[in-house]
Design an enzyme around this catalytic site. Structure first.
Site, PDB file in Angstrom:
ATOM      1  N   GLU B  89      17.747   1.591 -22.178  1.00  0.00           N
ATOM      2  CA  GLU B  89      17.437   3.015 -22.209  1.00  0.00           C
ATOM      3  C   GLU B  89      18.277   3.668 -23.299  1.00  0.00           C
ATOM      4  O   GLU B  89      18.577   4.859 -23.254  1.00  0.00           O
ATOM      5  CB  GLU B  89      17.677   3.656 -20.839  1.00  0.00           C
ATOM      6  CG  GLU B  89      18.995   3.347 -20.186  1.00  0.00           C
ATOM      7  CD  GLU B  89      19.046   3.766 -18.724  1.00  0.00           C
ATOM      8  OE1 GLU B  89      18.920   4.967 -18.463  1.00  0.00           O
ATOM      9  OE2 GLU B  89      19.222   2.896 -17.854  1.00  0.00           O
ATOM     10  N   CYS B 121      17.058   1.798 -15.542  1.00  0.00           N
ATOM     11  CA  CYS B 121      17.872   0.631 -15.157  1.00  0.00           C
ATOM     12  C   CYS B 121      17.056  -0.519 -14.578  1.00  0.00           C
ATOM     13  O   CYS B 121      17.613  -1.562 -14.242  1.00  0.00           O
ATOM     14  CB  CYS B 121      18.957   1.047 -14.162  1.00  0.00           C
ATOM     15  SG  CYS B 121      20.061   2.322 -14.793  1.00  0.00           S
ATOM     16  N   HIS B 248      21.288  -3.119  -7.705  1.00  0.00           N
ATOM     17  CA  HIS B 248      21.634  -2.233  -8.821  1.00  0.00           C
ATOM     18  C   HIS B 248      22.779  -1.329  -8.344  1.00  0.00           C
ATOM     19  O   HIS B 248      22.692  -0.751  -7.253  1.00  0.00           O
ATOM     20  CB  HIS B 248      20.413  -1.399  -9.215  1.00  0.00           C
ATOM     21  CG  HIS B 248      20.738  -0.271 -10.149  1.00  0.00           C
ATOM     22  ND1 HIS B 248      21.400  -0.463 -11.337  1.00  0.00           N
ATOM     23  CD2 HIS B 248      20.519   1.070 -10.048  1.00  0.00           C
ATOM     24  CE1 HIS B 248      21.554   0.708 -11.942  1.00  0.00           C
ATOM     25  NE2 HIS B 248      21.034   1.652 -11.178  1.00  0.00           N
TER      26      HIS B 248
END
Lengths: 80, 417
Positions: B89, B121, B248
Site C-alpha cells: 500500500e 494489509c 494480522h
C-alpha cells in the site's frame, strides 16, 4: 425490554469496564470521552451484544455519536 | 485436510523472511514525546516499533527481505521463479511497479512475470493464495512464485495513537511444491469483503484512519471469514482444529481482543479459558509484532515468523491464519508447520536482526520523520543524504543492504552497502 432497561445494562457495563464513577456516565458523552481506548470500546460493545443476545455486525456501532445513540441502536435491534 | 502428523508435502511456503529495518524506538518514548496517555500502553501491547531511514523505501524493504531467500537458491531454483508479486500500500508510481525494481535488484530471470497487488494489509495473502493455486495447478512443473509484501510508515502525530503502533519493512514468501516452512491446506479458506473507508492512504504523504470503524471491521471480518472457512472445511472448529493462530497484527491488543471474541462466540469460553488459550496458541505469534509494529501488507507473515521461531513445535502443527486489509477484504486459511520449519526459518536469524536494531531517542526519531514522509512523494530529482544515517547504517554493516541513493528523472537508483 424498554429503553430504560437497555440504558441500565449499558451504564452498568461501562462502569464495570472503565474506571469511572457511575455519576460521570451520561447519555451525551461518547464512551471515548470517559477514557475508553479502542480495546475498551470493543470490549464494551461485545459485552453488550453478548448480554442482550443480539446479532449485529460490530460495524453498525462505528457511527454512534454518544451513549444515547448506543442505547437507541441496541433498543432498536433488540425489538427486531 | 491432511493430518497434522503427516510430513510436509503439497504446496505452500518454501522459504520465509522478514526485514524490519535497522532502527527502532521504544513505544513509551513516542507516548511520552507526544504527551499520549501512557495508561493505554497496556491495551496496545506494544513495546517497540521499527523506524525506517530516508535511504529506505518500499523497494529496499522488499529486496532486503527477499535477498536472504534468493541467496539460498541454486541457479536452477532461482530461474524457477516464474512470477514476482509485490503486495504494497506504498506504491512509488501509478504505473511502474515496485516489482520492476525488486526484480532487477534480486537478479531474477527475465522470463518472469512482474505484478504489484494492492488491498491494504490483505494483498499479500491474496497473492500467496494465487501463487499456491498456480503452483498446484501443474500449469508449469517445478515453478516457484515469489511474493513480497513491503510497506513504509507515514504515521506521525496526525494519526494519534496509531503512531506508536506503525512499523516498516517487508516480508518475503517463496511459494512452491517444496513447502519447507508451511504447507497450505488446499481448499481450506474463507473470505469476507465489503466496501468501507476505515483506513486509507489518499495521498503519498499521509494516512487517514477511523479507529472504531477499522477495529470493528477487522473483528466482523474475522468472524465471517472463519464462518466461511468452516462451511468449506468439514468439522472445522476454532478451538480444536488449530494448534496455533497467527493473525494480522496492527497491534497486539487487537489480536488479543479478536481471540477473546472468537473464544466467546465459538466456545462460550470463560475468562480463564480464554487467557490460557491465548498464551498457548496466540502469544508466540505476537513476540515479533510487539517489537516491530504493524508491518502492513507483511504483518501476518511477521506473526507467522514469530510463531515458527518461538512456539514449541513437536511434530506437525496446524496453524490458523487470519489476514485483514482495510477497505476491506479478509481471509482465514490454514496450513501445516513442522518442527523442521523452525530450523529452516532459523537460518534467517530474525530475532538477532531485531535485537541489533539501533534504538533511537524521540528527538532522533522526529528528525527522521520529515525526510521519511517524502519517501513516496513524486519528485523528479532528489539525492538522499546517506551521511545523516551513517551511524545507524554502520551498525548494520554485517548485513548486505540495498539503500536508495538518488531519484534521477523519476528513476529510483540504489546501492548495496
Amino acid at each position: 425490554m424498554d429503553r430504560e432497561d437497555i440504558a441500565g445494562i449499558v451504564y452498568k457495563t461501562i462502569a464495570k469496564i472503565l474506571p469511572v464513577p457511575p455519576g460521570e456516565i451520561s447519555g451525551e458523552k461518547h464512551i471515548r470521552d470517559l477514557g475508553a481506548d479502542s480495546v475498551d470500546r470493543v470490549e464494551i460493545i461485545l459485552s453488550l451484544i453478548d448480554q442482550l443476545k443480539i446479532h449485529e455486525p460490530l460495524a453498525s456501532f462505528a457511527e454512534i455519536k454518544n451513549i444515547n445513540g448506543l442505547v437507541e441502536l441496541l433498543y432498536e435491534r433488540k425489538r427486531l | 485436510m491432511t493430518s497434522a502428523a503427516e510430513n510436509m508435502h503439497g504446496t505452500g511456503i518454501e522459504a520465509l523472511n522478514v526485514y524490519c529495518g535497522i532502527a527502532s524506538i521504544p513505544v513509551r518514548s513516542i507516548f511520552e514525546g507526544r504527551s499520549l496517555d501512557v495508561g493505554r500502553i497496556g491495551n496496545l501491547m506494544m513495546e517497540q516499533r521499527s523506524i525506517g531511514l530516508p535511504c529506505e523505501d518500499p523497494v529496499t524493504n522488499a529486496v532486503n527481505a527477499a535477498m536472504p531467500v534468493i541467496e539460498r537458491l541454486n541457479p536452477e531454483e532461482k530461474a524457477a521463479i516464474e512470477i514476482l508479486i509485490i503486495s504494497s500500500e506504498s506504491g512509488v508510481d501509478y504505473s511502474k511497479s515496485i516489482a520492476s525494481y525488486v526484480h532487477e535488484h534480486l537478479g531474477l530471470s527475465r522470463e518472469c512475470r512482474l505484478i504489484e497487488a494492492k488491498q491494504a494489509c490483505y494483498a499479500a495473502t491474496a497473492a500467496v493464495q494465487m501463487a499456491v493455486a498456480y503452483v498446484a495447478s501443474g500449469i508449469s512443473q517445478g515453478a516457484k512464485v515469489l511474493v513480497v509484501a513491503t510497506d513504509v510508515s507515514l504515521a506521525d502525530d496526525r494519526v494519534g495513537y496509531a503512531e506508536p503502533a506503525m512499523g516498516t519493512g517487508g516480508a518475503a514468501i517463496l511459494v512452491s511444491a517444496q513447502p519447507s516452512i508451511m504447507s497450505v491446506d488446499f481448499g481450506a479458506f474463507g473470505s469476507y469483503s465489503y466496501e468501507t473507508l476505515d483506513s486509507a492512504r489518499p495521498g503519498p504523504a499521509f494516512d487517514i484512519v477511523d479507529t472504531d470503524k477499522s477495529l470493528f471491521a477487522y473483528l466482523d471480518c474475522l468472524s465471517r471469514s472463519f464462518e466461511n472457512y468452516a462451511r468449506r472445511v468439514e468439522g472445522a472448529d476454532f478451538v480444536a482444529t488449530f494448534d496455533y493462530l497467527a493473525f494480522h497484527t496492527p497491534f497486539g491488543g487487537l489480536v488479543k481482543a479478536a481471540h477473546r471474541k472468537m473464544m466467546r462466540e465459538c466456545a462460550k469460553a470463560s475468562a480463564e479459558q480464554v487467557e490460557e488459550d491465548f498464551v498457548r496458541r496466540v502469544k508466540p505469534s505476537l513476540i515479533y509484532p510487539c517489537i516491530v509494529g504493524n508491518l502492513c501488507s507483511g504483518s501476518v507473515y511477521l506473526a507467522l515468523s514469530s510463531l515458527i521461531d518461538t512456539a514449541p513445535l513437536n511434530g506437525g502443527s496446524r496453524v490458523g491464519v487470519f489476514s485483514y486489509g482495510s477497505g476491506c477484504s479478509s481471509e482465514f486459511f490454514s496450513g501445516l508447520i513442522h518442527h523442521s520449519s523452525a530450523s529452516v526459518l532459523a537460518e534467517m536469524r530474525i530475532a538477532a536482526h531485531l535485537g541489533d536494531r539501533c534504538v533511537l531517542t524521540f528527538e532522533q526519531y522526529t528528525q527522521l520523520l520529515a525526510d521519511n514522509l517524502r519517501c513516496l512523494v513524486p519528485e523528479k530529482n532528489r539525492r538522499i543524504d546517506l551521511a545523516s544515517s551513517d551511524k545507524i547504517l554502520a551498525r548494520a554493516r554485517a548485513r548486505r543492504m540495498l539503500v536508495l541513493r538518488e531519484i534521477r528523472d523519476y528513476h529510483r537508483e540504489y546501492d548495496w552497502v
